[in-house]
Design an enzyme around this catalytic site. Structure first.
Site, short mmCIF file in Angstrom:
data_model
loop_
_atom_site.label_atom_id
_atom_site.label_comp_id
_atom_site.label_asym_id
_atom_site.label_seq_id
_atom_site.Cartn_x
_atom_site.Cartn_y
_atom_site.Cartn_z
N HIS A 189 -7.81 -5.51 -0.35
CA HIS A 189 -6.58 -4.77 -0.11
C HIS A 189 -6.01 -5.13 1.27
O HIS A 189 -6.72 -5.10 2.26
CB HIS A 189 -6.88 -3.26 -0.16
CG HIS A 189 -5.68 -2.38 -0.06
ND1 HIS A 189 -4.77 -2.26 -1.08
CD2 HIS A 189 -5.25 -1.57 0.94
CE1 HIS A 189 -3.83 -1.41 -0.71
NE2 HIS A 189 -4.09 -0.98 0.50
N SER B 81 0.83 -1.20 0.00
CA SER B 81 0.00 0.00 0.00
C SER B 81 0.87 1.26 0.00
O SER B 81 1.69 1.43 -0.91
CB SER B 81 -0.97 -0.04 1.19
OG SER B 81 -2.00 0.92 1.05
N GLU C 100 -9.16 -5.34 -4.66
CA GLU C 100 -8.57 -4.37 -3.74
C GLU C 100 -9.59 -3.60 -2.89
O GLU C 100 -9.55 -3.61 -1.67
CB GLU C 100 -7.72 -3.37 -4.52
CG GLU C 100 -6.50 -3.95 -5.22
CD GLU C 100 -5.27 -3.98 -4.33
OE1 GLU C 100 -5.37 -3.64 -3.14
OE2 GLU C 100 -4.20 -4.37 -4.84
#
Length: 520
Positions: free
Chosen positions: A427, A200, A320
């Site tokens: 995610h 990330s 995600e």
């Protein structure tokens, strides 16, 4: 954990670590090693300065504090183990885990944590590198960096801004990498293999540093898990964020900002995020082009610059943004969906989309969703946003690197949550796989990790370590991993039965069209 009695000499002084036992063997760990002077007072909002050498032996038995951050922000607690109770501006420390023994020349892997550039810290149990170090026989390190306004606010356009530095958080990461490179051999590592890896915002930080002048003399390889590839803050938005922040603090210049208490900085940061949401989105504090450390957005650098010497392994998760899905109002869902898709098309093509063009894109996504549980307008919008903001830009980056001849490998993480199937391969679901953290903070229960997940994790970690060791992630666990080339776009599918596949994101890329650089 026990005192190891082992002392390591570093470029700044001696450190004494401790010993911890893992399922894979014993590890020597060195925690809370300072690499930068406290960025406080006149050093607040400035690039970090290297720490002064210390006398005697530094006790490296406990983590240093995490960077100043909101403990109840919008992303706090979204995934397990992302809450800290010890923060300070004096946060520029790093941690090192070394397999016990007399090994030398081990690969060096440096973790850069994520957290939307707003939160995170090296002390999070989720990011403990002991198991990875022991299992894969690598040196693992992690680096603290400033987040939020203190790390990613560009003050150059406000009064007194000439004394401030943009991208302080990225400067922190670079200084930490430099310290680790300089001391790798002292911990049994080979600096020539130094591999930064992160997820990330951590991956985004690494991505932005790929084009930094001289970075290839420090970082040899990079593993980027779900980077926000298009998330470089435009200068005009960065300036608006800074002015909004100044208004929320009630001070008139940077000198005044340096007099504020950390809590006042966080309060103004939270208020600024709310006020700037419409223009800057949910993450107003981002890396910005500064003309020095970040000479241009990563996408532009990869399109126009010569191939870098840094090997890259990059990818993301299949679904995600299902982690953040919000249901659209039932009576306006289709209208909102079409409006958002129209905006995406306009942003990519520079022209307003016709109703038929929008309908065609939405129709493609509806067809792809047939036979799944994700068929509502909210589901379709989440799929669109996932492709536009995460998956397709990642493949664009891989395309640009492949076109420039840079060694690149790509993956697509598709293992889905067994505890909450509605979240899919969301995610950050890959975090415990890469770091063997299933046992931490309820992660095993959070995603329903099973034997297949454990096996996939072992395969991922072996590939990550192999890549750090040689630049090739092929292993006996996952098998051959072909290099990413434009003629095949071979991508490793990470699922219960991992295999390479050709061009798995073809639909996303062709649907949204090229944005300069390499075409389909």
């Amino acid at each position: 954990m026990r005192d190891s009695g082992a002392v390591v000499e570093t470029t700044h002084g001696a450190v004494r670590g401790t010993v911890v036992d893992t399922p894979y063997g014993t590890v020597r760990q060195f925690l809370g090693i300072p690499f930068g002077k406290p960025p406080v007072g006149e050093r607040r909002f400035c690039a970090p300065e290297a720490v002064a050498p210390w006398e005697g032996v530094l006790d490296a038995g406990a983590f240093g504090p995490d960077p100043v951050q909101s403990v109840d922000g919008p992303y706090t607690g979204v995934i397990p183990g992302t809450v800290t109770d010890s923060v300070s501006e004096d946060c520029l420390t790093l941690n090192v885990w070394v397999p016990a023994g007399d090994e030398a020349g081990l690969p060096v892997m440096v973790w850069v944590y994520g957290g939307a550039f707003l939160m995170g810290g090296g002390s999070f149990p989720l990011y403990n590198g002991a198991r990875l170090a022991a299992e894969q026989q690598v040196v693992v390190a992690s680096v603290n960096y400033r987040v939020g306004a203190l790390g990613f606010m560009d003050l150059r356009q406000v009064p007194g801004g000439e004394s401030a530095t943009a991208n302080c958080g990225l400067h922190d990461v670079r200084l930490g990498l430099e310290w680790i490179a300089a001391n790798a051999a002292n911990f049994g590592g080979d600096a020539a293999t130094l591999t930064a890896f992160g997820e990330s915002a951590g991956a985004g930080s690494i991505l932005h540093l790929l084009g930094a002048p001289g970075i290839s003399s420090i970082m040899r390889r990079a593993i980027m898990q779900s980077p926000g590839a298009n998330m470089t803050q435009p200068p005009d938005i960065a300036a608006k964020v800074a002015h909004c922040f100044m208004g929320n603090t009630g001070v008139s210049d940077v000198a005044g900002l340096r007099q504020l208490e950390p809590g006042e900085i966080v309060a103004a940061q939270v208020q600024t995020a709310m006020e700037m949401f419409a223009e800057a989105g949910a993450m107003p504090f981002h890396p910005v082009v500064d003309g020095s450390l970040i000479p241009a957005p990563p996408v532009e650098l990869l399109q126009t610059s010569a191939a870098t010497d840094i090997d890259v392994l990059i990818g993301g998760t299949a679904h995600e943004l299902r982690l953040f899905q919000q249901d659209l109002p039932a009576d306006h869902s289709e209208q909102i969906l079409h409006h958002m898709v129209s905006g995406h098309i306009a942003a990519r093509t520079g022209a307003e989309a016709s109703a038929s063009e929008v309908a065609a894109v939405v129709g493609e996504y509806r067809q792809a969703a047939e036979g799944t549980a994700w068929t509502t307008d909210s589901d379709i919008l989440t799929a669109v946003n996932t492709d536009v903001s995460m998956r397709e830009p990642i493949q664009r980056l891989a395309d640009y690197r492949a076109g420039a001849g840079s060694r690149t490998y790509m993956y697509d993480f598709r293992w889905c949550s067994q505890a909450d199937p509605d979240k899919g391969a969301f995610h950050a679901i890959d975090l415990p796989f890469a770091l063997d953290s299933f046992h931490v903070d309820g992660w095993r229960e959070f995603i329903g990790a099973d034997e297949a997940a454990e096996a996939l994790g072992r395969g991922m970690r072996s590939a990550w370590a192999a890549f750090a060791r040689s630049g090739d992630p092929s292993t006996s666990e996952l098998g051959p991993w072909p290099r990413y080339e434009l003629d095949g776009r071979m991508t490793m599918i990470l699922d219960g039965d991992s295999t390479p596949a050709a061009d798995p994101l073809k639909n996303e890329r062709s649907m949204w069209g090229p944005v300069g650089g390499v075409d389909s």
